[in-house]
Scaffold this motif. Structure first.
Motif, mmCIF file in Angstrom:
data_model
loop_
_atom_site.group_PDB
_atom_site.id
_atom_site.type_symbol
_atom_site.label_atom_id
_atom_site.label_comp_id
_atom_site.label_asym_id
_atom_site.label_seq_id
_atom_site.Cartn_x
_atom_site.Cartn_y
_atom_site.Cartn_z
ATOM 1 N N GLU A 12 0.812 -1.210 0.000
ATOM 2 C CA GLU A 12 0.000 0.000 0.000
ATOM 3 C C GLU A 12 0.850 1.266 0.000
ATOM 4 O O GLU A 12 0.369 2.362 -0.327
ATOM 5 N N TYR A 13 2.136 1.138 0.358
ATOM 6 C CA TYR A 13 3.050 2.281 0.340
ATOM 7 C C TYR A 13 3.223 2.824 -1.077
ATOM 8 O O TYR A 13 3.571 3.994 -1.276
ATOM 9 N N LEU A 14 2.974 1.983 -2.077
ATOM 10 C CA LEU A 14 3.208 2.371 -3.470
ATOM 11 C C LEU A 14 1.975 2.983 -4.121
ATOM 12 O O LEU A 14 1.963 3.234 -5.335
ATOM 13 N N LEU A 28 1.515 3.580 -21.089
ATOM 14 C CA LEU A 28 2.946 3.817 -21.250
ATOM 15 C C LEU A 28 3.754 3.081 -20.183
ATOM 16 O O LEU A 28 4.924 2.748 -20.407
ATOM 17 N N LEU A 29 3.142 2.845 -19.039
ATOM 18 C CA LEU A 29 3.790 2.142 -17.931
ATOM 19 C C LEU A 29 2.919 0.978 -17.490
ATOM 20 O O LEU A 29 1.705 1.130 -17.324
ATOM 21 N N ASP A 30 3.552 -0.162 -17.296
ATOM 22 C CA ASP A 30 2.863 -1.333 -16.741
ATOM 23 C C ASP A 30 3.489 -1.592 -15.369
ATOM 24 O O ASP A 30 4.588 -2.127 -15.275
ATOM 25 N N VAL A 31 2.802 -1.138 -14.309
ATOM 26 C CA VAL A 31 3.337 -1.231 -12.958
ATOM 27 C C VAL A 31 2.563 -2.273 -12.167
ATOM 28 O O VAL A 31 1.325 -2.244 -12.129
ATOM 29 N N CYS A 32 3.299 -3.179 -11.526
ATOM 30 C CA CYS A 32 2.668 -4.218 -10.712
ATOM 31 C C CYS A 32 3.387 -4.275 -9.365
ATOM 32 O O CYS A 32 4.620 -4.361 -9.322
ATOM 33 N N VAL A 33 2.623 -4.203 -8.280
ATOM 34 C CA VAL A 33 3.182 -4.232 -6.931
ATOM 35 C C VAL A 33 2.883 -5.593 -6.301
ATOM 36 O O VAL A 33 1.743 -6.079 -6.354
ATOM 37 N N HIS A 34 3.898 -6.218 -5.713
ATOM 38 C CA HIS A 34 3.781 -7.557 -5.133
ATOM 39 C C HIS A 34 4.039 -7.511 -3.632
ATOM 40 O O HIS A 34 4.942 -6.797 -3.169
ATOM 41 N N ASP A 35 3.274 -8.275 -2.886
ATOM 42 C CA ASP A 35 3.452 -8.388 -1.436
ATOM 43 C C ASP A 35 4.438 -9.513 -1.146
ATOM 44 O O ASP A 35 4.173 -10.677 -1.460
ATOM 45 N N LEU A 36 5.589 -9.166 -0.570
ATOM 46 C CA LEU A 36 6.604 -10.178 -0.269
ATOM 47 C C LEU A 36 6.056 -11.271 0.648
ATOM 48 O O LEU A 36 6.456 -12.435 0.536
ATOM 49 N N ARG A 37 5.137 -10.923 1.532
ATOM 50 C CA ARG A 37 4.624 -11.920 2.484
ATOM 51 C C ARG A 37 3.836 -13.026 1.797
ATOM 52 O O ARG A 37 3.607 -14.081 2.395
ATOM 53 N N ASP A 38 3.415 -12.817 0.553
ATOM 54 C CA ASP A 38 2.752 -13.892 -0.188
ATOM 55 C C ASP A 38 3.699 -15.047 -0.472
ATOM 56 O O ASP A 38 3.268 -16.159 -0.791
ATOM 57 N N ALA A 39 5.016 -14.769 -0.376
ATOM 58 C CA ALA A 39 6.021 -15.817 -0.604
ATOM 59 C C ALA A 39 6.515 -16.414 0.705
ATOM 60 O O ALA A 39 7.455 -17.218 0.713
ATOM 61 N N GLU A 86 10.889 1.623 0.144
ATOM 62 C CA GLU A 86 9.724 2.093 -0.600
ATOM 63 C C GLU A 86 9.821 3.557 -0.999
ATOM 64 O O GLU A 86 9.491 3.930 -2.136
ATOM 65 N N VAL A 87 10.250 4.420 -0.067
ATOM 66 C CA VAL A 87 10.378 5.845 -0.392
ATOM 67 C C VAL A 87 11.375 6.042 -1.523
ATOM 68 O O VAL A 87 11.130 6.804 -2.468
ATOM 69 N N ALA A 88 12.505 5.348 -1.448
ATOM 70 C CA ALA A 88 13.518 5.460 -2.498
ATOM 71 C C ALA A 88 12.981 4.938 -3.828
ATOM 72 O O ALA A 88 13.226 5.521 -4.885
ATOM 73 N N ALA A 89 12.227 3.826 -3.780
ATOM 74 C CA ALA A 89 11.670 3.268 -5.010
ATOM 75 C C ALA A 89 10.702 4.257 -5.658
ATOM 76 O O ALA A 89 10.715 4.448 -6.881
ATOM 77 N N LEU A 90 9.868 4.904 -4.857
ATOM 78 C CA LEU A 90 8.938 5.896 -5.400
ATOM 79 C C LEU A 90 9.686 7.030 -6.088
ATOM 80 O O LEU A 90 9.323 7.457 -7.189
ATOM 81 N N ALA A 91 10.733 7.527 -5.428
ATOM 82 C CA ALA A 91 11.504 8.632 -6.000
ATOM 83 C C ALA A 91 12.182 8.206 -7.297
ATOM 84 O O ALA A 91 12.169 8.936 -8.296
ATOM 85 N N MET A 92 12.793 7.026 -7.298
ATOM 86 C CA MET A 92 13.494 6.560 -8.496
ATOM 87 C C MET A 92 12.530 6.305 -9.638
ATOM 88 O O MET A 92 12.808 6.652 -10.801
ATOM 89 N N ILE A 93 11.393 5.691 -9.339
ATOM 90 C CA ILE A 93 10.423 5.390 -10.396
ATOM 91 C C ILE A 93 9.935 6.675 -11.047
ATOM 92 O O ILE A 93 9.821 6.769 -12.273
ATOM 93 N N GLU A 94 9.659 7.698 -10.227
ATOM 94 C CA GLU A 94 9.202 8.966 -10.805
ATOM 95 C C GLU A 94 10.298 9.605 -11.655
ATOM 96 O O GLU A 94 10.041 10.108 -12.756
ATOM 97 N N ALA A 95 11.545 9.598 -11.156
ATOM 98 C CA ALA A 95 12.653 10.201 -11.901
ATOM 99 C C ALA A 95 12.891 9.476 -13.221
ATOM 100 O O ALA A 95 13.240 10.093 -14.231
#
Length: 389
Positions: free
Chosen positions: A11-13, A29-40, A148-157
């Motif tokens: 949900e952070y994403l 233009l973007l195909d974004v998929c978020v996965h929950d690690l706890r499912d593994a 997560e915060v870093a991923a959000l920043a990098m994805i936007e950049a």
């Protein structure tokens, strides 16, 4: 572009559904998929962490859930040959820069692994490397609670550099860090606001004057706010003075050095037809395919550069540049000696040109064995030659 993100807090994403990135997703233009690690994680508590071997504070993310999650992502492609780039945000990684953002924007598939706690079991990186190109990248010299915060920043950049994501693509060309300098100040209506005026040059309608003012402001702002881009951060050691072939990743700093060196010469007439004075990021990058360009780094900072190429049996040396704050320390003389050693055996002499009234450089070149041999290719320059033994 396809982007997968693995996190224990999917949900952070949610911000990836907003603004221009969200619109790019809706436009395809973007195909974004978020996965929950706890499912593994298949135990009753969906455990993803454990205590570290060797002792110490904190917990370490377990290898098996990460391996299963990343394997599932890697196997989800219709083409088995597809090899995504796995980005692990972390303070121990290489610094994230605009150049890296541009490089990653050309990749068709990115996967972000958002670690937590004390990090991810190191063996996960080795396992993932079998299917992915693994890169650990740091958002900055500080520590966050998770990736997560870093991923959000990098994805936007990264995503905003994909064609079509930004409505006016031309706006990307003049942003901070795009060519090694910070962005100039910007203003909008009204022209007067609370006793403060917009700089008159921006109201003049003189596009050349506006461009010149903006460039000067970029240099001034970079020097004031990011002196590390223009100024030395420590002593330069002789062992640092090894010429290395310039790479595409050097272009931003090389352009900054070029602009800083020409500014330091005191040349203010922007109509001079000297190529170095009018370089852009694109033109400098293109020149790597046609010239032998070399750079010198000290403590990671690009401090000097030069070029050399063989023409008509002579080794022509061009653009011998040293960062302005490091001049008068003998660095230029040593860089000159280095580029001379790279001359092919067939070269009968070394040549270069410099300003006819630049007494400091003329004196240095004379001591290095160069003698005047005519006029240079630009007004106010002279050609110098040094015979090879």
């Amino acid at each position: 572009m396809r982007i997968d993100v693995v996190s224990i807090f999917p949900e952070y994403l949610a911000p990836l559904d907003l603004s221009l990135i969200g619109k790019a997703r809706r436009d395809g233009l973007l195909d974004v998929c978020v996965h929950d690690l706890r499912d593994a994680a298949h135990d009753r508590h969906r455990t993803v962490d454990d205590s570290p071997y060797g002792g110490g504070a904190g917990m370490v993310m377990k290898a098996e859930p990460w391996a299963q999650a990343l394997d599932a992502v890697a196997c989800s492609s219709a083409a088995p040959s597809d090899r995504p780039v796995l980005i692990v945000p972390g303070p121990a990684g290489a610094p994230f820069t605009q150049q890296i953002a541009r490089e990653l924007a050309s990749a068709p598939w990115l996967v972000f692994a958002c670690g937590r706690y004390e990090g991810i079991d190191e063996r996960v990186y080795e396992h993932a490397a079998q299917r992915m190109e693994v890169r650990v990248i740091s958002l900055g010299d500080y520590v966050l609670n998770g990736g997560e915060v870093a991923a959000l920043a990098m994805i936007e950049a990264i995503a905003r550099l994909i064609p079509g994501v930004i409505g006016n693509a031309a706006s990307l060309d003049e942003e901070s860090h795009e060519d090694g300098l910070l962005e100039y100040p910007v203003y909008t209506k009204p022209a007067q606001w609370r006793g403060r005026d917009v700089p008159p040059v921006l109201l003049s309608g003189d596009h050349g004057a506006v461009a010149s003012w903006r460039h000067d402001q970029r240099l001034q702002r970079t020097a004031e706010r990011r002196p590390d881009l223009l100024h030395a951060s420590g002593a330069v050691q002789p062992s640092d003075l090894a010429l290395q072939p310039a790479q595409l990743g050097d272009i931003g700093e090389l352009l900054t050095l070029t602009h800083a060196c020409w500014l330091a010469t005191g040349i203010e007439n922007d109509t001079l037809q000297i190529p170095a004075q009018h370089e852009t990021y694109a033109s400098l990058a293109a020149s790597l395919d046609t010239t032998s360009t070399y750079v010198v780094r000290s403590a990671g900072r690009l401090i000097a550069s030069t070029r050399g190429h063989l023409q008509d049996g002579e080794w022509q040396i061009e653009r011998l540049m040293v960062a302005p704050d490091l001049r008068r320390r003998g660095l230029a003389r040593r860089v000159l000696a280095e580029i001379e050693t790279l001359a092919p055996a067939t070269a009968t002499s070394c040549t270069l040109f410099t300003g006819a009234r630049n007494d400091v450089l003329l004196r240095m070149y004379r001591k290095a064995g160069y003698r005047r041999a005519g006029f240079g290719p630009f007004a106010g320059t002279v050609l110098l030659r040094k015979d090879r033994p």
